[in-house]
Design a protein around this motif. Structure first.
Motif, short mmCIF file in Angstrom:
data_model
loop_
_atom_site.label_atom_id
_atom_site.label_comp_id
_atom_site.label_asym_id
_atom_site.label_seq_id
_atom_site.Cartn_x
_atom_site.Cartn_y
_atom_site.Cartn_z
N GLY A 175 -46.95 83.02 97.24
CA GLY A 175 -47.17 82.24 98.47
C GLY A 175 -47.30 80.75 98.20
O GLY A 175 -46.60 79.91 98.79
N LEU A 176 -48.19 80.36 97.28
CA LEU A 176 -48.39 78.94 96.99
C LEU A 176 -47.20 78.35 96.25
O LEU A 176 -46.88 77.17 96.41
N ALA A 177 -46.53 79.14 95.41
CA ALA A 177 -45.34 78.64 94.72
C ALA A 177 -44.25 78.32 95.72
O ALA A 177 -43.56 77.29 95.61
N ILE A 178 -44.08 79.17 96.74
CA ILE A 178 -43.09 78.90 97.78
C ILE A 178 -43.48 77.67 98.58
O ILE A 178 -42.64 76.81 98.91
N ALA A 179 -44.78 77.54 98.89
CA ALA A 179 -45.23 76.36 99.63
C ALA A 179 -44.95 75.08 98.85
O ALA A 179 -44.48 74.08 99.42
N ALA A 180 -45.19 75.09 97.54
CA ALA A 180 -44.93 73.90 96.73
C ALA A 180 -43.44 73.60 96.66
O ALA A 180 -43.02 72.45 96.74
N ALA A 181 -42.60 74.63 96.51
CA ALA A 181 -41.16 74.42 96.40
C ALA A 181 -40.59 73.88 97.71
O ALA A 181 -39.74 72.97 97.71
N ILE A 182 -41.02 74.43 98.86
CA ILE A 182 -40.51 73.95 100.15
C ILE A 182 -40.97 72.51 100.39
O ILE A 182 -40.20 71.67 100.87
N THR A 183 -42.22 72.21 100.06
CA THR A 183 -42.71 70.84 100.24
C THR A 183 -41.91 69.86 99.39
O THR A 183 -41.53 68.78 99.86
N ALA A 184 -41.64 70.22 98.14
CA ALA A 184 -40.86 69.33 97.27
C ALA A 184 -39.44 69.16 97.80
O ALA A 184 -38.86 68.08 97.70
N ALA A 185 -38.86 70.24 98.38
CA ALA A 185 -37.50 70.14 98.92
C ALA A 185 -37.44 69.21 100.12
O ALA A 185 -36.38 68.65 100.43
N HIS A 186 -38.58 68.98 100.80
CA HIS A 186 -38.63 68.05 101.93
C HIS A 186 -39.05 66.65 101.50
O HIS A 186 -39.34 65.80 102.37
#
Length: 512
Positions: free
Chosen positions: A454-465
């Motif tokens: 969950g947190l890994a996905i949150a970090a990856a999506i935030t970095a992609a934005h």
């Protein structure tokens, strides 16, 4: 193959060069002085010879008819060693005498006369060596038929020149010795910084640069790295080279360590992913085996429900892994204007419906629109993951506050709770994949984030934005912060026109 001769050191070459230069200069000065002094002394002697010849001719003029008369030599005032001769019409000597010390003049021998033959009566000066008398400076004059040859000895001049040469040689030798010693001392002192620079280079060359961690390489001291001198320039250049070498080695070591960490994370990721996928597969296989052996051992509807639940769980895990893979590859996300205030309000409303045992609170800006450019579904997933993480890992009754702030050129989403906090040992890796505080509880819950993604996905999506996410945690206070760049020049009417935000605000007022 002929062995190459060993090269001399710089100190030796400098000493040789300076020594040879000094020898050449001293020799040139000595020769110049000797020749100048010799020319001066010969000029003075020539004048005296001319004067003596004129006096002799005057004395001979008293008896012009007698070409053998040398009575003028008997006059007082003639210096010792003066010789005079009478010449006939053909230039042959008819009479020749030399003045002796404290004695009357004496006649020259035939051999001595022969040494004086062939001198023209034009007044030019000649140097002749007379046997038994030494070297003479002679000249011959012819005036009104009176031809007289006169000469003065050159012994004094030669002795003076010889003494001058000896003095010059002694002085030059002493000067060269002193200059050589001084140059050796000066060169040694001036080359000491270069020697220290060379010693530093040798010490660095002995360092294990090819392997291991290389830090703290020796540097040239500041006193030997002064750009005002040539040795200092070499020292400064060596320091810069050592800096470059050390930074390159450090970069290489960081790259190797990062590669090792990447390989370790990849192995751990594959192991965790395999384990996570194996668990629902084992459950599905187990229930299927039970159903094949006979339905009397288990209720069919319960078995199908468990198979469906495990299948859904495995599907969600695979979708999460695919999402992370797409984000790692840098695939573009859907881009549109997103109202973060409405998005966070909807996520909080969903979280309240899923976990009514927590106290959910919402703080939204009413004066500044929180608009960003991005993928609304993925951003909603980020906020939902953070809220689910707070719900799963905090006890009932925990207060969870979600807020949105728009300041400057960024929009900030904060999700904080007053739960027990994240363990300090887990905090540095909380955004890594398959990171779990309690693996057994997460798997049993079946909630979002139970797999540790969950947190890994949150970090990856935030970095992609183009944003960043970080967490601060202590017992009684845990806060996740997401910072995203605001959309350029948002229209103030868009916030009021957002139906999602209006509905979420109405729902928040109805259920405070």
């Amino acid at each position: 193959m002929t062995a190459r001769p060993r090269a001399r050191s710089l100190r030796t070459r400098l000493l040789l060069f300076i020594g040879v230069t000094l020898v050449v200069v001293c020799a040139a000065m000595t020769l110049t002085t000797v020749f100048a002094q010799r020319a001066y002394l010969l000029g003075n002697l020539d004048e005296r010879v001319t004067d003596a010849a004129e006096r002799s001719q005057g004395g001979a003029g008293l008896h012009p008819e007698n070409d053998t008369d040398l009575g003028f030599l008997h006059e007082n005032g003639q210096p010792a060693g003066t010789l005079a001769a009478r010449l006939d019409v053909d230039g042959y000597i008819t009479a020749a005498e030399v003045v002796s010390q404290d004695a009357p003049p004496r006649a020259l021998t035939a051999a001595q006369r022969a040494a004086l033959d062939g001198i023209a009566t034009d007044g030019s000066k000649h140097t002749r060596t007379v046997p038994g008398l030494g070297t003479y400076r002679v000249t011959a004059l012819d005036s009104k038929g009176i031809r007289v040859l006169t000469g003065l000895p050159m012994g004094d001049v030669q002795d003076m020149i010889g003494g001058l040469v000896l003095v010059e040689a002694v002085v030059a030798a002493a000067g060269l010795t002193a200059a050589g010693c001084a140059c050796a001392v000066v060169i040694r002192r001036q080359l000491r910084p270069l020697g220290r620079v060379a010693a530093t280079a040798v010490e660095v060359s002995r360092s294990p640069l090819g392997h291991g961690r290389v830090t703290g390489l020796t540097r040239v001291p500041d006193r030997d790295a002064d750009l005002g001198s040539e040795a200092g320039q070499v020292g400064a250049a060596l320091n810069r080279m050592i800096d470059h070498v050390e930074s390159s080695l450090a970069e290489r070591q960081r790259g190797e360590e990062e590669m090792r960490r990447s390989e370790e994370r990849m192995r751990r990721f594959l192991a965790d992913a395999s384990h996570e996928l194996r668990t629902p597969l084992a459950s599905i296989a187990g229930y299927a085996e039970l159903m094949n052996r006979g339905t009397e051992r288990i209720e069919p509807n319960l078995a199908w429900r468990r198979v469906s639940a495990e299948s859904a769980r495995m599907t969600g895990l695979v979708e999460d892994l695919l999402l992370l893979a797409r984000l790692d590859e840098g695939r573009p996300l859907h881009s549109a204007e997103v109202d973060l205030a409405g998005l966070v309000a909807e996520a909080v409303w969903d979280a309240r419906a899923a976990g009514d045992t927590h106290d959910w609170q919402l703080a939204l800006p009413l004066d500044v629109p929180a608009l960003v450019i991005g993928d609304e579904a993925r951003l909603h997933q980020v906020v939902a993951n953070l809220l689910a993480n707070a719900r799963v890992h905090t006890p009932p009754g925990t207060t969870v506050v979600a807020s949105v702030e728009a300041t400057g050129g960024s929009c900030t989403i904060r999700v904080r709770d007053d739960g027990p906090g994240i363990p300090p040992a887990l905090l540095p890796t909380v955004f890594e994949r398959f990171t779990r505080a309690d693996a057994s509880r997460s798997r049993a819950s079946g909630k979002v984030g139970g797999s540790g993604l969950g947190l890994a996905i949150a970090a990856a999506i935030t970095a992609a934005h183009g944003g960043r996410i970080h967490v601060d945690s202590a017992p009684g206070h845990t806060e996740f912060t997401i910072e995203l760049p605001l959309a350029p020049e948002p229209e103030p009417t868009e916030l009021a026109a957002s139906p999602a935000l209006s509905g979420a605000l109405e729902a928040a007022r109805a259920h405070p």
